[in-house]
Each structure stands twice: as C-alpha cells, then as structure tokens.
Design a protein around this motif. Sequence first.
Motif: not given
Length: 301
Positions: A111, A114-115, A118-122, A125, A284-285
């Motif tokens: 988990e 995953v967080d 997700r932060t890296h992807v955000g 973006q 979050p995404s």
Amino acid sequence: MCGMPQPPPVRRTPQRPARPDASMSLLNNVMDHSLDDGYAEAAARKRAEGQSGMPKTLRAKLGLAAGLVLAALVVTVGAAQARVAAPVVAKEREELIDRINQETQSADTLEGEVDSLRTHVGDMQREALKKHGGDKGELMGVLSGALAVHGPGVRLVVDDAKSAQTEGGSGPRESAGFADTGRVRDRDLQRVINGLWQSGAEAVSINGQRLTALSAIRAAGDAILVDNKPLVPPYTVLAVGDGQRLSTRFQDSPDGLYLHALKENFGIRTSISAQDDLRLPAAPSVIVRTAQPRAEQKGTS
C-alpha cells in the motif's frame, strides 16, 4: 311271620350352599388366575433353570452403574486426548498468527508503494500540464484537479436528520423507493455538487476528497461512494470561489432550493458559510487525455 323286605336306607349327600357370586364366573376366573398360563409356564421354566435369582431392581441398578462407568470412561478418554492435542493446537494457532502478521506487513508495504507511485504519477502529470499547457497550464491543473488549491470559498455541511434511524416520512423520496427519507442520498450530493459548479465554484471537495470532471457519486446500499471510496456523514463540501457571491448564488439556485426543501420537509441538517481561505488537496490520480481534430472526409460525387 315273614314280612316284606324293606329297601335299604338312602344316604343323602349334603349339598353345598350356592356361592353368592356364582353368576360372576368370568370375573372370578380373572381374579383367581391373574397371571396368564403362558407367563406362569415361562416363570416356572426360568426358576427351574436358575435364571430368576436376580430381582429386577437389582438388574436395573447394575445397568445404571454400568452406564455411568462407561460415560466416565468416555469423558476421561476425551480429556486425555484433549490434553495431548492441546500443545499441537497452540502451536498451530501461533503459526497462524505469525502468518497473519507477516501478510499484514506485506499488505502495508504494498500500500505504501502504491501511494508513492500514485504521488510520483501525479507529479509527472502536473509537470506535463505546466510544460505543455503554456501560460494556462496552472489553470488547467486547477480545473482538472491535478493541482492543490487554496483561496476563499464556501463551506457546506450536509448531514442526516436526527430521526433518520427511527422515523420515516411520506413524499416523493419515499415513493421513489427510499424507506428512510431522513438520510442523505447520492442523488442529493449530486445536485449539491452540480449546483456549486453552476454557481461559479472553481474547485470542489467532499470530506477531503477532490472532485474532478470524471468523478462519480454513486450509492452502494446505504453508503455513498465518491470515485469508489465510501464516505460517512456528515458530508463536508468545500468549494473555492468568490465566497459570499458563491454562497448567495447557490442558495438561490434550483439545487440550493432543493437542499432547503430537504431541510424543511425531512429534517436533513445543512449549514453553509463563506470562508476566507480554504485548502483543497489535489486529486489522487488524474487521467490525462488528448484530443485531436478528425480529418474531414471527402465525399465522392
């Protein structure tokens, strides 16, 4: 002188007097022979073979004693087996607890990964929006929910009625299939959010969860899901915009009047206030999509 011979004297046998119960011969037979002849013969045969020396009560007591001894033996054997198996059960229980703890730690680690992803992807973006959006990149990030925002706005709290668990009502909400009309439904929040957008909100969140153009508000039983995440009342809606103007326009809009009707008719609790500074997190995404114009198809004559 010869006389005539005289007959010998006749001996009379005295007759027994008749029994008073002579007319009740069947009853007398039953009383005199209360035991059937077959039972009498069987009893005589058992006595002759020496099998009738033990009274029935003694045999019953012996049977009861044997049953108690057997029950005690079964309980003793069961207790002994349980005592032998106890260490094995305790060991298996400890092993199961260790496995649960290990799997829980693994789930927590995954988990966290995953967080982090997700932060890296955000972040990527947001960088892409700044890079390719030009001077409007930040505005695009705010409107899409990819960037955290802060500023003036309104704080709207919507909560179930106090009697939501004990009383029902009558009206359009109940006729639509809702037995408990004092509960906030997903369609109520949908109207509230749409009304805020229409009244000039620039960014909106519910219970700390940022909404985007792709967010969905749905119901799963009595729970309300926002982007598949369950929310619990009270529902706190934050909307960034011109605070006082946004509040007035929303309350005068059809959706604001709808919320007021829920409060008056069904006891749903609401409160709205203008705020000087609100802070809304980023979504979050966010799915970034690009659109390209379709090439015109040339028709054939």
